[in-house]
Design an enzyme around this catalytic site. Structure first.
Site, PDB file in Angstrom:
ATOM      1  N   TYR A 174      -4.843  20.793 -22.383  1.00  0.00           N
ATOM      2  CA  TYR A 174      -5.992  21.062 -21.506  1.00  0.00           C
ATOM      3  C   TYR A 174      -6.577  19.730 -20.985  1.00  0.00           C
ATOM      4  O   TYR A 174      -6.707  18.769 -21.755  1.00  0.00           O
ATOM      5  CB  TYR A 174      -7.038  21.858 -22.291  1.00  0.00           C
ATOM      6  N   LYS A 183     -13.471  31.615 -24.379  1.00  0.00           N
ATOM      7  CA  LYS A 183     -12.400  32.439 -23.827  1.00  0.00           C
ATOM      8  C   LYS A 183     -12.302  33.762 -24.605  1.00  0.00           C
ATOM      9  O   LYS A 183     -13.211  34.555 -24.567  1.00  0.00           O
ATOM     10  CB  LYS A 183     -11.096  31.648 -23.834  1.00  0.00           C
TER      11      LYS A 183
HETATM   12  N1  PLP Z   1      -8.861  24.330 -24.850  1.00  0.00           N
HETATM   13  C1  PLP Z   1      -8.313  25.063 -23.868  1.00  0.00           C
HETATM   14  C2  PLP Z   1      -6.904  25.539 -24.026  1.00  0.00           C
HETATM   15  C3  PLP Z   1      -9.045  25.379 -22.722  1.00  0.00           C
HETATM   16  O1  PLP Z   1      -8.478  26.111 -21.751  1.00  0.00           O
HETATM   17  C4  PLP Z   1     -10.383  24.898 -22.619  1.00  0.00           C
HETATM   18  C5  PLP Z   1     -11.203  25.197 -21.420  1.00  0.00           C
HETATM   19  O2  PLP Z   1     -10.753  25.723 -20.439  1.00  0.00           O
HETATM   20  C6  PLP Z   1     -10.899  24.124 -23.648  1.00  0.00           C
HETATM   21  C7  PLP Z   1     -10.131  23.874 -24.758  1.00  0.00           C
HETATM   22  C8  PLP Z   1     -12.296  23.580 -23.584  1.00  0.00           C
HETATM   23  O3  PLP Z   1     -13.175  24.613 -23.867  1.00  0.00           O
HETATM   24  P1  PLP Z   1     -14.706  24.651 -23.379  1.00  0.00           P
HETATM   25  O4  PLP Z   1     -14.689  24.819 -21.891  1.00  0.00           O
HETATM   26  O5  PLP Z   1     -15.274  25.809 -24.141  1.00  0.00           O
HETATM   27  O6  PLP Z   1     -15.304  23.344 -23.790  1.00  0.00           O
END
Ligand code: PLP
Length: 397
Positions: free
Chosen positions: A109, A206
Site C-alpha cells: 500500500y 475497510k
Molecule cells: N493497508 C492497506 C492494504 C490499505 O489499503 C490501506 C488504505 O487504503 C491501509 C493499509 C491504510 O489504512 P488507513 O487508510 O486506515 O490508514
C-alpha cells in the site's frame, strides 16, 4: 464472553464476532460508548498502569473492542489505532530502531511504502524492497542487521496471494519478526497468526468496520508484542476515539456475513469479466490459469474466498476504462474498499498516479486497469451492471 471453553467445540467466527468481548453494562444488549476521556483513579493502585485515559487505549470501549478483535484474529491480544497507518507505523517503530534493516514486499500500500522508504529512512532504518513472489531472491537482500519482514497477504491492485508460509519459514530461519497486512484477506478468509506470523495488521477502515464510515487500524499478536506496540502508540498518540471504537465493534458483528458475500461477488464478477470481449485480463485468485494461488496458501484460505477486490484490464485502455466507470449504475467511483457498497477506481489515476508511466506499467498497472472493490449488493445485480458497462466501454453509443 470468551470463546475458549474446554467443554465444547470451538465456536465459528460468525458467533465469535457477535459475542466475543465484555459482558453488557447495565443490561444493555449492545456495548455502550464510554465517551469519557478520563476515568476515576483506583485508590488502591497508584502505578502508571492504573491510569485510565483514552489516549492509552484502556477505556472500557477499547477493552471491549480489543477482546473481540483478539478473538476474531485468534490472537492473545489486539490493539486499535486511529487509522491503519497508525497501527502499521506503531508496529514498525516498535520492532525497528536506528541501525536496523527491514525487508518490505514491493508494491505494498502506498502509505506503507512511503512510511517504510521515507520515514523509517529518516530515522536511520534501512529498507530493501523485495519481490514477494520470488522467495529465492530474499536471501541476497538480507543483512546481518535485518530485523523485520513486512508483507501484504493479498497485493493491491493485482490481487496476488503472497506465499506467507515461505515468508514465515524464511523469517524463522533468520530470526526476523514478520508483520503482515491482512486487510484484503480479512480474518474470515485467512488467519495469518495461525501460519506463524508475529503481528497481523489491518486497516479496519475497510472490511473490519465495513461501512465506509470510520478510519481505524488494528495490530494483533502475542500479548508481550501488543503491549510493546501499545507503549509506543501511547507516546505517538494515535489511539482510537471511543465513538470510533463503537463503530468498529458494531461493524465486526456482521464481518463474516459481509465478507462471504463480498467473496462471492468478486468471484462472480471476475468470472463474468474474464469471459467478456472488452476485457483483456482479469486479476482474482483462482480465476483462470493466470491467477494461480501458491500451493502452500491454498489450504490457508479457508474462508471460501479471497476477498472482495478484483481488477480487470479493459481492452480499450484508459478511455474505455473511464467509459466503463461512467456507465455503471450501482458502482460508485471512489477509493477505498471493504464497505457494503461496491466501489471502482482506476489505479493509474489513484494509487499509482505518482509513478512514471514506464515504472507503473512494469508493475502491471496499465491505463486500462480498473479495480473493483465489491460490496454486499445482490450478486446478479452487480454482474448485470458491470456487464452492461463493459458492453458499452469498447462500443460507445
Ligand atoms: N493497508 C492497506 C492494504 C490499505 O489499503 C490501506 C488504505 O487504503 C491501509 C493499509 C491504510 O489504512 P488507513 O487508510 O486506515 O490508514
Amino acid at each position: 464472553m470468551t470463546d475458549d471453553s474446554p467443554d465444547r467445540p470451538a465456536r465459528s467466527l460468525d458467533t465469535v464476532a457477535v459475542h466475543a468481548g465484555r459482558d453488557a453494562v447495565e443490561g444493555a444488549v449492545t456495548f455502550p460508548i464510554f465517551q469519557s476521556a478520563t476515568f476515576h483513579s483506583r485508590a488502591s493502585d497508584t502505578s502508571y498502569d492504573a491510569v485510565r485515559y483514552a489516549r492509552l487505549s484502556n477505556t472500557p470501549s477499547h477493552d471491549q473492542l480489543h477482546e473481540k478483535l483478539a478473538a476474531i484474529c485468534g490472537a492473545e491480544a489486539a490493539l486499535t489505532a486511529s487509522s491503519g497507518m497508525a497501527a502499521i507505523a506503531a508496529t514498525l517503530l516498535t520492532l525497528l530502531e536506528a541501525g536496523d534493516h527491514a525487508l518490505v514486499q514491493r508494491g505494498v500500500y502506498g502509505g506503507t511504502h512511503a512510511f517504510a522508504t521515507r520515514e523509517l529512512a529518516r530515522l536511520g532504518v534501512a529498507v530493501t524492497l523485495v519481490d514477494g513472489a520470488d522467495p529465492a531472491s530474499w536471501e541476497a537482500a538480507r543483512r546481518p542487521e535485518t530485523k523485520v519482514f513486512y508483507a501484504e497477504a493479498i497485493t493491491n491492485p493485482l490481487v496476488e496471494v503472497t506465499d506467507l508460509a515461505a515468508v514465515v519459514a524464511f523469517a524463522r530461519r533468520h530470526g526476523l519478526k514478520t508483520v503482515v497486512d491482512a486487510t484484503f484477506a480479512t480474518p474470515v478468509n485467512l488467519r495469518p497468526l495461525a501460519l506463524g506470523v508475529d503481528v497481523e495488521v489491518h486497516s479496519a477502515t475497510k472490511y473490519l468496520a465495513g461501512h465506509s464510515d470510520v478510519i481505524a487500524g488494528v495490530a494483533a499478536g502475542a500479548r508481550d508484542l501488543v503491549r510493546a506496540i501499545t507503549a509506543r502508540q501511547n507516546h505517538f498518540g494515535g489511539s482510537l476515539d471511543p465513538h470510533a471504537c463503537f463503530l468498529v465493534e458494531r461493524g465486526l458483528k456482521t464481518l463474516a456475513l459481509r465478507v462471504r458475500r463480498q467473496n462471492d461477488n468478486a468471484r462472480a464478477l471476475a468470472e463474468a469479466l474474464a469471459a467478456h470481449p472488452a476485457v483483456r485480463r482479469v486479476h482474482y485468485p483462482g480465476v483462470g490459469a493466470d491467477n494461480a494461488v501458491p500451493t502452500a496458501m491454498r489450504a490457508a484460505y479457508e474462508g471460501g474466498g479471497f476477498g472482495g477486490v478484483l481488477s480487470a484490464e479493459i481492452a480499450g485502455g484508459g478511455e474505455a476504462a473511464e467509459r466503463l466507470i461512467a456507465t455503471l449504475e450501482l458502482v460508485t467511483h471512489a477509493p477505498s474498499l471493504g464497505g457494503v457498497e461496491t466501489l471502482i477506481t482506476r489505479p493509474a489515476t489513484t494509487t499509482h498516479v505518482g509513478l512514471p508511466r514506464a515504472e507503473r506499467e512494469a508493475l502491471g498497472v496499465g491505463d486500462g486497469l480498473v479495480r473493483i472493490a465489491c460490496g454486499i449488493e445482490g450478486t446478479a445485480d452487480l454482474v448485470a451492471d458491470v456487464r452492461q458497462a463493459a458492453d458499452r466501454a469498447t462500443s460507445p453509443r
